[in-house]
Design an enzyme around this catalytic site. Sequence first.
Site, PDB file in Angstrom:
ATOM      1  N   ILE A  92     -69.972  65.354 117.558  1.00  0.00           N
ATOM      2  CA  ILE A  92     -70.937  64.968 116.546  1.00  0.00           C
ATOM      3  C   ILE A  92     -70.510  63.665 115.875  1.00  0.00           C
ATOM      4  CG2 ILE A  92     -71.699  67.323 116.133  1.00  0.00           C
ATOM      5  CD1 ILE A  92     -69.864  67.477 113.767  1.00  0.00           C
ATOM      6  N   CYS A  93     -71.505  62.963 115.366  1.00  0.00           N
ATOM      7  CA  CYS A  93     -71.283  61.660 114.753  1.00  0.00           C
ATOM      8  C   CYS A  93     -71.264  61.812 113.239  1.00  0.00           C
ATOM      9  CB  CYS A  93     -72.386  60.679 115.176  1.00  0.00           C
ATOM     10  SG  CYS A  93     -72.235  59.046 114.426  1.00  0.00           S
TER      11      CYS A  93
END
Length: 307
Positions: A92-93
């Site tokens: 995930i960012c």
Amino acid sequence: MAEEKYNLKNPAVKRILQEVKEMQSNPSDDFMSLPLEENIFEWQFAIRGPGDTEFEGGIYHGRIQLPAEYPFQPPAFMLLTPNGRFETQTKICLSISNHHPEHWQPSWSVRTALVALIAFMPTNPDGALGSLDYKKEERRVLAIKSREAVPKFGTPERQKLIDEIHQYMLSKAPPIPQLPPPQPSDENSSDREAEAQTSPENADGVVAPIEEHPNPQPEPRIMEDVHEVHVNANAGPLQVSFSAGFRLSREVPEAGPSEQLQRADARVQVSADDRLFTWAAVGLTVAIVVLLVKKFLKANGYYMDGL
């Protein structure tokens, strides 16, 4: 954990072992994370859904991969439990992840990152990599399921650590909040209200008659007609100016829909009556003025036979 397996002079190893001791000596009710015994650079974690949100009561597992340059480079995060906010088994960012190394601070730790991850849960995804935008109702359902369904991931050693962390989180988790009953939509509410009005029933199931309320009688209105007459009379050197006003008040009831046409026809007749009344008032006024002029002239010696 067999510390002799690792080079204690390595800054990354030294830092990781320090964080492991801190995590074990100072546990939190909101999260738990421990590294694999065979690889201290890989951690398993679980976080509790933040309160007063659609994630409340949920237990969300994930995986942290620490880089060899840790703590000078940020870790990578992956969620394993379906949650409706982040994709599962996808890096995930976040500003604390390896997608944004420019934001990472060496003073941050795994504990710091987990606290930040909890805070990120209810935020707007804004199309970030690995983000999802489920409805709140769907996220609440996933939060309930997350307590019962432990994710299956990787080797038996990983699964054992996941199960241990899950049991710890369950022991610290409060009862999951009850979901509020679904609220009827406005259309359904209006339909039910209309049905209740058209077919009311009493407690015995007998249809009650519908009460008919007569239309209330409108209150009469007070209408005032004002007529003003100005008369100028010249009598030789004497000039007389006279002004008379007439005000009539009458009660006019409010017209219903069935009376509007009749009222429209009656306006013509009322207008004609008003004109006749006006001319009568003018004639009366002129007569009064003439009498006053005669009386005035006679009293002052100006009376003439022709007047």
